[in-house]
Scaffold this motif. Structure first.
Motif, PDB file in Angstrom:
ATOM      1  N   GLU A  16       0.831  -1.201   0.000  1.00  0.00           N
ATOM      2  CA  GLU A  16       0.000   0.000   0.000  1.00  0.00           C
ATOM      3  C   GLU A  16       0.869   1.256   0.000  1.00  0.00           C
ATOM      4  O   GLU A  16       1.885   1.325   0.687  1.00  0.00           O
ATOM      5  CB  GLU A  16      -0.908   0.032   1.233  1.00  0.00           C
ATOM      6  N   ALA A  17       0.440   2.265  -0.794  1.00  0.00           N
ATOM      7  CA  ALA A  17       1.128   3.557  -0.781  1.00  0.00           C
ATOM      8  C   ALA A  17       0.816   4.269   0.530  1.00  0.00           C
ATOM      9  O   ALA A  17      -0.346   4.351   0.939  1.00  0.00           O
ATOM     10  CB  ALA A  17       0.672   4.403  -1.966  1.00  0.00           C
ATOM     11  N   ILE A  18       1.867   4.765   1.199  1.00  0.00           N
ATOM     12  CA  ILE A  18       1.699   5.433   2.490  1.00  0.00           C
ATOM     13  C   ILE A  18       1.734   6.947   2.249  1.00  0.00           C
ATOM     14  O   ILE A  18       2.732   7.478   1.757  1.00  0.00           O
ATOM     15  CB  ILE A  18       2.826   5.029   3.463  1.00  0.00           C
ATOM     16  N   PRO A  19       0.639   7.673   2.560  1.00  0.00           N
ATOM     17  CA  PRO A  19       0.603   9.119   2.309  1.00  0.00           C
ATOM     18  C   PRO A  19       1.741   9.850   3.030  1.00  0.00           C
ATOM     19  O   PRO A  19       2.192   9.450   4.099  1.00  0.00           O
ATOM     20  CB  PRO A  19      -0.760   9.526   2.872  1.00  0.00           C
ATOM     21  N   ASN A  20       2.176  10.932   2.375  1.00  0.00           N
ATOM     22  CA  ASN A  20       3.180  11.834   2.955  1.00  0.00           C
ATOM     23  C   ASN A  20       4.510  11.149   3.278  1.00  0.00           C
ATOM     24  O   ASN A  20       5.209  11.547   4.216  1.00  0.00           O
ATOM     25  CB  ASN A  20       2.623  12.507   4.215  1.00  0.00           C
ATOM     26  N   THR A  21       4.859  10.141   2.522  1.00  0.00           N
ATOM     27  CA  THR A  21       6.210   9.557   2.615  1.00  0.00           C
ATOM     28  C   THR A  21       6.897   9.795   1.268  1.00  0.00           C
ATOM     29  O   THR A  21       7.005   8.895   0.438  1.00  0.00           O
ATOM     30  CB  THR A  21       6.173   8.045   2.920  1.00  0.00           C
ATOM     31  N   HIS A  22       7.291  11.020   1.044  1.00  0.00           N
ATOM     32  CA  HIS A  22       7.804  11.414  -0.264  1.00  0.00           C
ATOM     33  C   HIS A  22       9.260  10.991  -0.440  1.00  0.00           C
ATOM     34  O   HIS A  22      10.078  11.160   0.468  1.00  0.00           O
ATOM     35  CB  HIS A  22       7.673  12.927  -0.452  1.00  0.00           C
ATOM     36  N   VAL A  23       9.528  10.458  -1.621  1.00  0.00           N
ATOM     37  CA  VAL A  23      10.896  10.042  -1.964  1.00  0.00           C
ATOM     38  C   VAL A  23      11.553  11.196  -2.718  1.00  0.00           C
ATOM     39  O   VAL A  23      11.279  11.431  -3.898  1.00  0.00           O
ATOM     40  CB  VAL A  23      10.875   8.750  -2.819  1.00  0.00           C
ATOM     41  N   ASN A  24      12.392  11.940  -2.008  1.00  0.00           N
ATOM     42  CA  ASN A  24      13.051  13.127  -2.565  1.00  0.00           C
ATOM     43  C   ASN A  24      14.512  12.822  -2.888  1.00  0.00           C
ATOM     44  O   ASN A  24      15.214  12.229  -2.065  1.00  0.00           O
ATOM     45  CB  ASN A  24      12.986  14.282  -1.559  1.00  0.00           C
ATOM     46  N   ILE A  25      14.959  13.254  -4.053  1.00  0.00           N
ATOM     47  CA  ILE A  25      16.342  13.023  -4.481  1.00  0.00           C
ATOM     48  C   ILE A  25      17.061  14.367  -4.531  1.00  0.00           C
ATOM     49  O   ILE A  25      16.630  15.280  -5.250  1.00  0.00           O
ATOM     50  CB  ILE A  25      16.396  12.359  -5.872  1.00  0.00           C
ATOM     51  N   PRO A  26      18.146  14.539  -3.773  1.00  0.00           N
ATOM     52  CA  PRO A  26      18.850  15.824  -3.781  1.00  0.00           C
ATOM     53  C   PRO A  26      19.482  16.118  -5.138  1.00  0.00           C
ATOM     54  O   PRO A  26      20.104  15.246  -5.743  1.00  0.00           O
ATOM     55  CB  PRO A  26      19.928  15.661  -2.699  1.00  0.00           C
ATOM     56  N   LEU A  27      19.284  17.348  -5.620  1.00  0.00           N
ATOM     57  CA  LEU A  27      19.884  17.740  -6.898  1.00  0.00           C
ATOM     58  C   LEU A  27      21.413  17.648  -6.839  1.00  0.00           C
ATOM     59  O   LEU A  27      22.064  17.359  -7.841  1.00  0.00           O
ATOM     60  CB  LEU A  27      19.475  19.165  -7.264  1.00  0.00           C
ATOM     61  N   LYS A  28      21.952  17.875  -5.659  1.00  0.00           N
ATOM     62  CA  LYS A  28      23.407  17.928  -5.489  1.00  0.00           C
ATOM     63  C   LYS A  28      24.088  16.633  -5.913  1.00  0.00           C
ATOM     64  O   LYS A  28      25.238  16.648  -6.359  1.00  0.00           O
ATOM     65  CB  LYS A  28      23.728  18.236  -4.021  1.00  0.00           C
ATOM     66  N   THR A  29      23.386  15.493  -5.774  1.00  0.00           N
ATOM     67  CA  THR A  29      24.040  14.204  -6.058  1.00  0.00           C
ATOM     68  C   THR A  29      23.604  13.585  -7.391  1.00  0.00           C
ATOM     69  O   THR A  29      23.963  12.450  -7.695  1.00  0.00           O
ATOM     70  CB  THR A  29      23.762  13.199  -4.932  1.00  0.00           C
ATOM     71  N   LEU A  30      22.863  14.341  -8.193  1.00  0.00           N
ATOM     72  CA  LEU A  30      22.414  13.780  -9.465  1.00  0.00           C
ATOM     73  C   LEU A  30      23.518  13.721 -10.520  1.00  0.00           C
ATOM     74  O   LEU A  30      23.317  13.166 -11.593  1.00  0.00           O
ATOM     75  CB  LEU A  30      21.210  14.563 -10.001  1.00  0.00           C
TER      76      LEU A  30
END
Length: 505
Positions: free
Chosen positions: A32-46
């Protein structure tokens, strides 16, 4: 604290970014998708590169589309290798449908539709902005590696480049190089041997065959002028969105050598052109290489080493490279080790080899108490993926099963009419699509050979010859006859005088 709450805390702490970031989706726990658990990727390491893998139909294309959109919104240009022709729809706004709204409600991310600035490019016969490079820009080392030459043959290539530099013969396209190669063992043989040493016809023959093989894969469209300037990949539109540069490659799927040649030359040119960035706040450009196995397929060990070296070094120039393939095992270990962001869609276990590959793939991800990674790899749904990335400190972020957000742009391709319209409006098409064939090594050597032949002919014409015997004039004939008569008369008179004297005695 429940296991779900524990999961939420774990993901939110693990994917909190101090600097700027992009959001890919929301965490999944126990299906199940859990609300408000956002997967954020820092631009610095892209700029630490990445991998997007998964079986056919699991959502890799839409993940690339999402990443490209999010980068563009941050003012970061994108370069995309479109092997299957899936990405041109980024130029048009998407359409909000009920299943998209439901997905975004589950992951607590608002949805909007949006078009993005796009340039459609080509290295083949397809319509688009022409990407070209000259043979000279490759240099002898890279050109030899692309042709997979041995040391002796590479030495011949170096001599050819040196000769052209010494004599100001531009090497622009493949016909230039072939002309000089032929000249070195025929008309120009004495010149080459006196200045550069003897060149074996066996070596030149082998090199020529490799060039013909490259030509048969369509390289004649790629080598030449006008050379593409890397700065034109770095454009930002008037709204601050980075351009998504899509290279249309649907007609070179069966030509891996041309694809490898193009990719290696492009990465090398970007590396040589871009200044050192260090650890800046965000990448200058992100490159997506779809169907990445085509780069490594049939590539020589030398070529693979060159790609691995460039991937290691290019991040310092602020460039991120993402490889997209069905199986992570398609990517050589040396390259795989350089990839900081991994987005793994579902894998299918139809055979014993498939199960073995899944087990090996699972071992490439961080350990977690929330998933059995090998099982999760086979149970992910369409548009879901296991994700791990590097934090702003460069440490691995938690492994998380993610429901990916939907693309904001059209999830379908442009029609041929829309493609033609987009290209006709492109400033870059006007700049690069004019065919230029200026005087270069091919023409200059042909002129030199023609002049040499004319000199040989001229020398033959001025060589002294015997003068033709002139017919005597009437006066001369008459004079000679009179002389003969006089001489005969004198002889007769002398003879009769002598006889008279004898008889008188």
């Amino acid at each position: 604290m429940s296991k779900t709450e524990e999961f939420s805390k774990h993901i939110n702490e693990g994917y909190t970014c101090k600097g700027d970031y992009i959001t890919l989706g929301g965490g999944i726990f126990e299906g199940e998708a859990i609300p408000n658990t956002h997967v954020n990727i820092p631009l610095k390491t892209l700029n630490r590169h990445g991998l997007i893998a998964g079986a056919t139909g699991t959502g890799k294309t839409k993940t690339i589309q999402v990443l490209s959109e999010q980068l563009s919104l941050k003012g970061i240009p994108v370069l995309m290798m479109d092997i299957k022709g899936d990405f041109s729809g980024i130029a048009m706004p998407g359409e909000e449908k009920s299943f998209i709204s439901e997905r975004h409600q589950k992951i607590s991310i608002p949805y909007e539709t949006k078009a993005f600035p796009v340039e459609l490019m080509t290295i083949s016969e397809q319509n688009g902005v022409r990407l070209r490079a000259t043979v000279s820009e490759f240099g002898p080392v890279l050109f030899s590696r692309i042709l997979d030459l041995n040391d002796t043959q590479s030495g011949v290539v170096s001599v050819i480049f040196k000769y052209c530099d010494d004599n100001s013969y531009p090497l622009l396209d493949l016909k230039d190089f072939k002309k000089v190669l032929n000249y070195a063992t025929n008309e120009g043989k004495p010149e080459f041997e006196s200045e550069y040493g003897r060149i074996s016809t066996a070596s030149t023959g082998s090199i020529l065959r490799k060039i013909i093989e490259l030509e048969q894969q369509g390289a004649t469209f790629f080598f030449g002028e006008k050379s593409f300037e890397i700065e034109d990949l770095m454009r930002i539109d008037e709204n601050g969105n980075g351009y998504v540069n899509i290279i249309r490659l649907t007609d070179i799927q069966d030509r891996p050598k041309l694809f490898s040649t193009f990719m290696l030359s492009l990465l090398a040119e970007i590396y040589n052109t871009m200044p050192e960035q260090g650890d800046s706040g965000q990448p200058e450009l992100v490159i997506f290489i779809d169907e990445a196995h085509l780069i490594f397929k049939e590539a020589s060990k030398t070529l693979l080493n060159q790609i691995e070296t460039i991937v290691k070094l290019i991040r310092s120039k602020g460039i991120g490279v993402f490889f997209i393939t069905q199986n992570p095992m398609d990517v050589p270990t040396g390259v795989l080790a350089q990839l900081g962001l991994k987005i793994q869609h579902a894998l299918r276990a139809f055979t014993a080899n498939d199960r073995k590959a899944i087990k090996m793939t699972a071992e490439n991800y961080p350990e977690t108490t929330f998933y059995k990674t090998a099982e999760a790899l086979t149970s992910l749904g369409i548009g879901e993926a296991l994700i791990t990335a590097l934090s702003e400190k460069g440490t691995p972020m938690p492994l998380v099963a993610t429901m990916m957000r939907a693309p904001m742009s059209r999830m379908d391709i442009l029609s041929e009419t829309e493609i033609d319209t987009a290209i006709s409006k492109s400033k870059l098409a006007k700049k690069y699509n004019e065919v230029i064939d200026r005087e270069s090594a091919y023409e200059l050597l042909n002129k030199k050979i023609a002049e040499a032949q004319e000199m040989v002919v001229a020398k033959k014409e001025v060589k002294p010859t015997r003068k033709a015997k002139e017919e005597p004039s009437t006066t001369e004939v008459l004079g000679k006859s009179i002389t003969k008569v006089v001489t005969s008369a004198s002889f007769i008179r002398g003879a009769f005088g002598l006889l008279t004297k004898m008889f008188k005695r």
